[in-house]
Design a protein around this motif. Sequence first.
Motif, PDB file in Angstrom:
ATOM      1  N   PHE A 186     -51.101  23.640 -36.554  1.00 54.29           N
ATOM      2  CA  PHE A 186     -51.691  22.699 -37.550  1.00 54.29           C
ATOM      3  C   PHE A 186     -51.611  23.076 -39.252  1.00 54.29           C
ATOM      4  O   PHE A 186     -51.908  24.395 -39.131  1.00 54.29           O
TER       5      PHE A 186
ATOM      6  N   GLN B 241     -53.473  20.887 -44.271  1.00 50.69           N
ATOM      7  CA  GLN B 241     -54.741  20.009 -44.220  1.00 50.69           C
ATOM      8  C   GLN B 241     -55.077  19.659 -45.474  1.00 50.69           C
ATOM      9  O   GLN B 241     -55.322  20.353 -46.354  1.00 50.69           O
TER      10      GLN B 241
ATOM     11  N   LYS C 203     -56.475  14.592 -43.039  1.00 50.85           N
ATOM     12  CA  LYS C 203     -54.922  14.346 -42.638  1.00 50.85           C
ATOM     13  C   LYS C 203     -54.127  15.812 -42.615  1.00 50.85           C
ATOM     14  O   LYS C 203     -54.664  16.784 -43.192  1.00 50.85           O
TER      15      LYS C 203
ATOM     16  N   THR D  21     -48.560  18.547 -37.933  1.00 50.66           N
ATOM     17  CA  THR D  21     -48.774  19.197 -36.521  1.00 50.66           C
ATOM     18  C   THR D  21     -47.558  19.498 -35.996  1.00 50.66           C
ATOM     19  O   THR D  21     -46.690  18.717 -35.825  1.00 50.66           O
TER      20      THR D  21
ATOM     21  N   THR E 102     -51.257  13.628 -38.488  1.00 44.33           N
ATOM     22  CA  THR E 102     -52.470  13.781 -37.567  1.00 44.33           C
ATOM     23  C   THR E 102     -53.575  13.335 -38.368  1.00 44.33           C
ATOM     24  O   THR E 102     -53.724  13.812 -39.496  1.00 44.33           O
TER      25      THR E 102
ATOM     26  N   ILE F  40     -57.675  13.628 -38.522  1.00 43.73           N
ATOM     27  CA  ILE F  40     -58.720  14.350 -37.556  1.00 43.73           C
ATOM     28  C   ILE F  40     -60.150  13.905 -38.086  1.00 43.73           C
ATOM     29  O   ILE F  40     -60.608  13.460 -39.056  1.00 43.73           O
TER      30      ILE F  40
ATOM     31  N   ALA G 218     -58.520  15.269 -33.129  1.00 41.90           N
ATOM     32  CA  ALA G 218     -57.275  14.901 -33.618  1.00 41.90           C
ATOM     33  C   ALA G 218     -56.693  13.888 -32.859  1.00 41.90           C
ATOM     34  O   ALA G 218     -56.297  13.670 -31.735  1.00 41.90           O
ATOM     35  N   TYR G 219     -56.124  13.031 -33.897  1.00 37.84           N
ATOM     36  CA  TYR G 219     -55.404  11.767 -33.290  1.00 37.84           C
ATOM     37  C   TYR G 219     -53.852  11.658 -33.647  1.00 37.84           C
ATOM     38  O   TYR G 219     -53.569  11.664 -34.905  1.00 37.84           O
TER      39      TYR G 219
END
Length: 208
Positions: free
Chosen positions: A101, A104, A108, A111, A129, A131, A140-141
Amino acid sequence: MKKNIYYFVMGVFALLGTVSCSKSESEESAKYQNLPQEVKSIISDKILRKLEASGMVIHTGTTPPNIEGTFNITPFELAFTDVPDNQYVVGYQITGYTYRFYDQQGVKIKTDYQNLDFLSNDKAIGKGTIISGSENKFTAYMAFEGEDNSISASYKQLAVISGEITAQGIKNFRYAFYLLEKNDPLNTLMPVGGTRIWFDSDNMSERE
């Protein structure tokens, strides 16, 4: 008269059941309101409810911790599946994955991931990703498309990862995926709507 009373009582129970279900779904929907707005474009409340009911952990909140780093998730063990399969049964273990990861920016993050089995070609680079979470806990999606050239298949899939970030790594790492759609002429892939949930069975995904 007895028949009328019976129908009345049954109607009351049905109404109470409807109210109970509506209240439960309403409470869950209210819970999912405490997620970054960007999550809604990736995954629906309906799928989140299914994942949680199947044992996935969802950490809500709009102030997630910084989760940047590279982590080894191994051994990886299957915790839940709703897809009948002689091999992928609860308790089945695979080699695991490395997740990175980075970059950041608020909720956002980018990944990368790759299967630790050198014979596998399951990997992705720079997936966007979103989060959620607060304090040290996060979820996380990701939504992504993939191909399996060996069976001439393609698919769209959702992935959700949850855990607690620590100095040593990610504690209680859990990973769920949900198949959104597929183009699978040989019908080899799991059915659309199929779900599997995996976890790091030693409960700590160490930092590299």
